[in-house]
Design an enzyme around this catalytic site. Structure first.
Site, short mmCIF file in Angstrom:
data_model
loop_
_atom_site.label_atom_id
_atom_site.label_comp_id
_atom_site.label_asym_id
_atom_site.label_seq_id
_atom_site.Cartn_x
_atom_site.Cartn_y
_atom_site.Cartn_z
N THR A 146 27.34 -19.03 -32.33
CA THR A 146 27.63 -19.50 -30.97
C THR A 146 28.60 -20.68 -30.98
O THR A 146 29.41 -20.84 -30.06
CB THR A 146 26.34 -19.89 -30.21
OG1 THR A 146 25.62 -20.86 -31.01
CG2 THR A 146 25.47 -18.68 -29.95
N ALA B 254 38.54 -2.72 -37.55
CA ALA B 254 39.91 -2.31 -37.22
C ALA B 254 39.94 -1.04 -36.36
O ALA B 254 40.98 -0.65 -35.86
CB ALA B 254 40.68 -2.07 -38.51
N ARG C 174 20.61 -9.93 -37.73
CA ARG C 174 20.52 -10.40 -39.11
C ARG C 174 19.08 -10.16 -39.55
O ARG C 174 18.17 -10.94 -39.22
CB ARG C 174 20.85 -11.90 -39.20
CG ARG C 174 22.24 -12.27 -38.70
CD ARG C 174 23.34 -11.75 -39.61
NE ARG C 174 24.67 -12.07 -39.11
CZ ARG C 174 25.41 -11.29 -38.31
NH1 ARG C 174 24.93 -10.12 -37.89
NH2 ARG C 174 26.61 -11.66 -37.93
N ASN D 59 31.12 -21.04 -33.05
CA ASN D 59 32.46 -20.47 -33.19
C ASN D 59 32.96 -19.96 -31.83
O ASN D 59 34.09 -20.22 -31.43
CB ASN D 59 32.46 -19.29 -34.17
CG ASN D 59 31.93 -19.67 -35.54
OD1 ASN D 59 31.90 -20.84 -35.89
ND2 ASN D 59 31.49 -18.68 -36.31
N ASP E 199 32.67 -13.22 -33.44
CA ASP E 199 32.46 -14.40 -32.58
C ASP E 199 33.74 -14.75 -31.83
O ASP E 199 33.72 -15.11 -30.64
CB ASP E 199 32.07 -15.63 -33.42
CG ASP E 199 30.83 -15.39 -34.26
OD1 ASP E 199 29.97 -14.58 -33.85
OD2 ASP E 199 30.72 -16.02 -35.33
N ALA F 34 34.99 -13.00 -37.08
CA ALA F 34 35.80 -12.02 -36.33
C ALA F 34 35.13 -11.66 -35.00
O ALA F 34 35.74 -11.74 -33.93
CB ALA F 34 36.03 -10.76 -37.17
P1 ADP Z 1 31.88 -8.67 -36.76
O1 ADP Z 1 32.61 -9.91 -37.19
O2 ADP Z 1 30.83 -8.94 -35.75
O3 ADP Z 1 31.43 -7.83 -37.93
P2 ADP Z 1 33.98 -6.67 -36.35
O4 ADP Z 1 34.18 -6.56 -37.83
O5 ADP Z 1 33.67 -5.43 -35.61
O6 ADP Z 1 32.93 -7.79 -35.93
O7 ADP Z 1 35.34 -7.28 -35.78
C1 ADP Z 1 35.43 -7.88 -34.51
C2 ADP Z 1 36.86 -7.82 -34.06
O8 ADP Z 1 37.71 -8.48 -35.02
C3 ADP Z 1 37.43 -6.43 -33.92
O9 ADP Z 1 37.12 -5.85 -32.69
C4 ADP Z 1 38.92 -6.71 -34.06
O10 ADP Z 1 39.43 -7.29 -32.87
C5 ADP Z 1 38.93 -7.79 -35.13
N1 ADP Z 1 39.03 -7.22 -36.49
C6 ADP Z 1 38.06 -7.17 -37.43
N2 ADP Z 1 38.52 -6.60 -38.57
C7 ADP Z 1 39.82 -6.29 -38.34
C8 ADP Z 1 40.86 -5.69 -39.12
N3 ADP Z 1 40.66 -5.27 -40.37
N4 ADP Z 1 42.07 -5.53 -38.54
C9 ADP Z 1 42.32 -5.94 -37.28
N5 ADP Z 1 41.38 -6.52 -36.50
C10 ADP Z 1 40.14 -6.68 -37.00
#
Ligand code: ADP
Length: 313
Positions: free
Chosen positions: A36, A234, A173, A38, A264, A262
């Site tokens: 939160t 992605a 988690r 972040n 957050d 990512a």
């Molecule tokens: P978390 O951090 O909760 O695991 P995700 O991995 O689904 O979430 O990623 C959240 C967001 O971060 C995605 O919707 C996208 O906008 C971005 N993102 C994550 N990984 C990538 C990647 N390899 N390339 C481009 N954007 C990414």
């Protein structure tokens, strides 16, 4: 939380792994981050006024958290301080196969006492009722006491009845919950009080056993979520608003340095845009842009100047 991370670049996904060999980490950098936290930082950088709610101790690390939040223009007036306590801590270590291993020390974290003390709770409710939108994470639900969680859930119903909007990320988690059943029950209850659910498909799969995104969409529709966002790294982000489902591409990021934060930061980009009147589709694009900046740097919180410099270009 206080973060200790290796100085060498880290790659890969940010989940706790099983028991793996760890590389010796001769040098660690110390920082501050948390789900939160972040999101609060990046919403504020997106131009929306933010009040951050947690509990801290009276130690120098807690003091530094407050200084950093204030430096981002975030209101810290509702953060309670518990004498003799200090914030939770986590350490990131590299494994020989290039992944990251997260170890947490949060048993004593003051944030666990959110909504627990009746006097502090009433003051906090009065503060929260002044907000247009509340953002919550499943990690917060997992660490707070059960009674406090019940109180918070009841408060959300009251808050929404008065016109407030609730945004929620399940952020599952497993280690933080007594059982997956307990997590499903609590998360399900809070999703029923969520106007906007900003979920990560991987977490949903781990929590509910979804084979395909369709089952995630169906379940959350059943919970009454009217604005549903499903992040899939992605892969295209899924958006369902009032029953209409669309998939929105994620622009490629040329150099993914570290995916910590990512989800957050995506949530922050989405909410900052949404709260400033953008459509859900426009807000997904804003979420992708915010996450792209964050994963192009090491660490969950990228330096403010670097972040804002991209905005200007
Ligand atoms: P978390 O951090 O909760 O695991 P995700 O991995 O689904 O979430 O990623 C959240 C967001 O971060 C995605 O919707 C996208 O906008 C971005 N993102 C994550 N990984 C990538 C990647 N390899 N390339 C481009 N954007 C990414």
């Amino acid at each position: 939380m206080v973060e200790l991370a290796p100085q060498a670049p880290v790659h890969g996904e940010g989940q706790s792994q099983g028991n793996k060999a760890l590389l010796a980490q001769p040098s660690l950098t110390q920082s501050y981050a948390g789900d939160t936290y972040n999101t609060a930082v990046y919403i504020a950088r997106g131009g929306v006024s933010v009040s951050y709610v947690t509990l801290l101790g009276d130690d120098p690390y807690s003091e530094e958290v407050l200084t950093r939040l204030s430096g981002e223009g975030i209101d810290t007036g509702a953060i309670a301080r518990l004498p003799g306590r200090c914030p939770g801590l986590y350490m990131i270590q590299n494994t020989p196969d290039g992944e990251r291993y997260f170890t947490y020390w949060r048993g004593e974290a003051p944030a666990r006492e959110l909504f627990a003390d009746p006097v502090r709770r009433e003051a906090l409710k009065a503060h929260l009722l002044q907000m247009d939108c509340l953002y919550l994470s499943g990690i917060t639900l997992a660490i707070m006491g059960e009674e406090a969680r019940v109180e918070l859930l009841a408060f959300l119903a009251e808050y929404r009845a008065q016109g407030g909007r609730v945004a929620f990320d399940s952020n599952y988690r497993p280690r933080l919950w007594a059982s997956a059943d307990a997590a499903r029950e609590a998360v399900g209850q809070f999703l029923q009080q969520a106007d906007m659910a900003l979920l990560t498909f991987e977490d949903e799969q781990a929590l509910w056993g979804d084979k395909r995104p369709g089952s995630c969409v169906k379940r959350n529709t059943g919970f009454g979520v009217s604005e549903l966002v499903i992040k899939r790294g992605a892969e295209p982000v899924l958006l369902q608003v009032d029953g209409e489902l669309t998939a929105i591409d994620v622009p490629p990021v040329s150099s993914v340095v570290d995916t910590t934060g990512a989800g957050d930061s995506f949530n922050a980009g989405y909410l900052a845009a949404r709260l400033q009147g953008a459509s859900p589709e426009q807000s997904i694009a804003a979420g992708n842009r915010c996450a792209a900046r964050v994963i192009g740097h090491r660490g969950a919180i990228i330096p403010r100047d670097d972040y804002l410099a991209v905005e200007k270009n």
